[in-house]
Design a protein around this motif. Sequence first.
Motif, mmCIF file in Angstrom:
data_model
loop_
_atom_site.group_PDB
_atom_site.id
_atom_site.type_symbol
_atom_site.label_atom_id
_atom_site.label_comp_id
_atom_site.label_asym_id
_atom_site.label_seq_id
_atom_site.Cartn_x
_atom_site.Cartn_y
_atom_site.Cartn_z
ATOM 1 N N HIS A 8 36.837 49.832 91.227
ATOM 2 C CA HIS A 8 37.874 50.567 90.238
ATOM 3 C C HIS A 8 37.643 49.401 89.586
ATOM 4 C CE1 HIS A 8 41.150 52.413 93.307
ATOM 5 N NE2 HIS A 8 40.056 53.335 93.138
ATOM 6 N N HIS A 9 36.884 49.747 87.786
ATOM 7 C CA HIS A 9 37.292 49.267 87.137
ATOM 8 C C HIS A 9 35.556 47.884 87.434
ATOM 9 C CE1 HIS A 9 41.192 49.597 85.573
ATOM 10 N NE2 HIS A 9 42.103 49.091 87.131
ATOM 11 N N LEU A 10 34.714 48.365 88.118
ATOM 12 C CA LEU A 10 33.332 47.671 87.993
ATOM 13 C C LEU A 10 32.509 49.134 88.630
ATOM 14 C CD1 LEU A 10 32.835 46.094 91.079
ATOM 15 C CD2 LEU A 10 35.070 46.951 91.362
ATOM 16 N N GLU A 11 30.857 48.399 88.364
ATOM 17 C CA GLU A 11 30.524 49.534 89.516
ATOM 18 C C GLU A 11 29.744 49.234 90.398
ATOM 19 O OE1 GLU A 11 26.120 51.611 88.073
ATOM 20 O OE2 GLU A 11 27.654 50.716 86.131
ATOM 21 N N VAL A 12 29.942 50.279 91.416
ATOM 22 C CA VAL A 12 28.765 49.334 92.832
ATOM 23 C C VAL A 12 27.732 49.797 91.838
ATOM 24 C CG1 VAL A 12 28.944 49.745 94.801
ATOM 25 C CG2 VAL A 12 30.785 50.327 93.710
ATOM 26 N N THR A 13 26.964 48.686 92.294
ATOM 27 C CA THR A 13 25.634 48.696 92.275
ATOM 28 C C THR A 13 24.983 48.419 92.933
ATOM 29 O OG1 THR A 13 25.270 45.888 92.669
ATOM 30 C CG2 THR A 13 25.700 46.401 90.569
ATOM 31 N N GLU A 14 23.748 49.317 93.352
ATOM 32 C CA GLU A 14 22.803 48.833 94.753
ATOM 33 C C GLU A 14 22.608 47.540 95.394
ATOM 34 O OE1 GLU A 14 20.783 51.711 96.859
ATOM 35 O OE2 GLU A 14 21.194 51.596 94.899
ATOM 36 N N SER A 15 22.628 47.119 95.419
ATOM 37 C CA SER A 15 22.788 45.304 96.601
ATOM 38 C C SER A 15 24.402 44.911 96.584
ATOM 39 C CB SER A 15 22.628 44.196 95.382
ATOM 40 O OG SER A 15 23.677 44.439 94.211
ATOM 41 N N MET A 16 25.501 45.937 95.981
ATOM 42 C CA MET A 16 26.924 46.018 96.710
ATOM 43 C C MET A 16 26.784 47.125 97.856
ATOM 44 S SD MET A 16 29.178 45.190 94.042
ATOM 45 C CE MET A 16 29.396 44.347 92.094
ATOM 46 N N ASN A 17 26.384 48.144 97.246
ATOM 47 C CA ASN A 17 26.478 49.199 98.218
ATOM 48 C C ASN A 17 25.512 49.108 99.824
ATOM 49 O OD1 ASN A 17 26.280 51.931 99.409
ATOM 50 N ND2 ASN A 17 25.072 52.953 97.749
ATOM 51 N N ASN A 18 24.408 48.329 98.977
ATOM 52 C CA ASN A 18 23.365 48.041 100.441
ATOM 53 C C ASN A 18 24.111 46.596 101.119
ATOM 54 O OD1 ASN A 18 21.979 49.502 100.189
ATOM 55 N ND2 ASN A 18 20.330 48.066 98.713
ATOM 56 N N TYR A 19 24.821 45.299 100.588
ATOM 57 C CA TYR A 19 25.550 45.389 101.498
ATOM 58 C C TYR A 19 27.009 45.450 102.135
ATOM 59 C CZ TYR A 19 27.577 40.024 101.738
ATOM 60 O OH TYR A 19 27.840 39.089 102.542
ATOM 61 N N VAL A 20 27.512 46.177 101.224
ATOM 62 C CA VAL A 20 29.105 47.119 102.225
ATOM 63 C C VAL A 20 28.220 47.497 103.326
ATOM 64 C CG1 VAL A 20 30.727 47.944 102.349
ATOM 65 C CG2 VAL A 20 30.276 46.769 100.026
ATOM 66 N N ARG A 21 27.301 48.315 102.939
ATOM 67 C CA ARG A 21 27.284 49.415 104.334
ATOM 68 C C ARG A 21 26.303 48.520 105.510
ATOM 69 N NH1 ARG A 21 26.063 54.500 103.136
ATOM 70 N NH2 ARG A 21 26.135 54.791 100.853
#
Length: 111
Positions: A8-21
Amino acid sequence: MQLEITGHHLEVTESMNNYVREKAERLKRHFDQVMKIHFILEVEKQRHKAEATFHVNGNHLFADAYADDMYAAIDALTDKLDRQIVKHKEKVKDHHRQEAAQMVAATETMD
């Protein structure tokens, strides 16, 4: 296991996606029966917020965390969820042990 990551109010980057996973895998090691995890990453002015809803058999766990950095918020969030999962697992485990002990005691009194 289903894993949803929303920004929300930000773009989920590939690095954020990988970090959350990566963090979600850490959560999964405590509880095998994870059905779905929904992460929401949000920016509110200068604060970063991470929240998650964790669906397991028979229960829903929710946690949120705020920090000045999104990665710190994700870390704090996974720590909170980790504690909740362990508590939930102990609660379920103790409940079944208690039932078994009561059944054994009841059968012994019948003999």
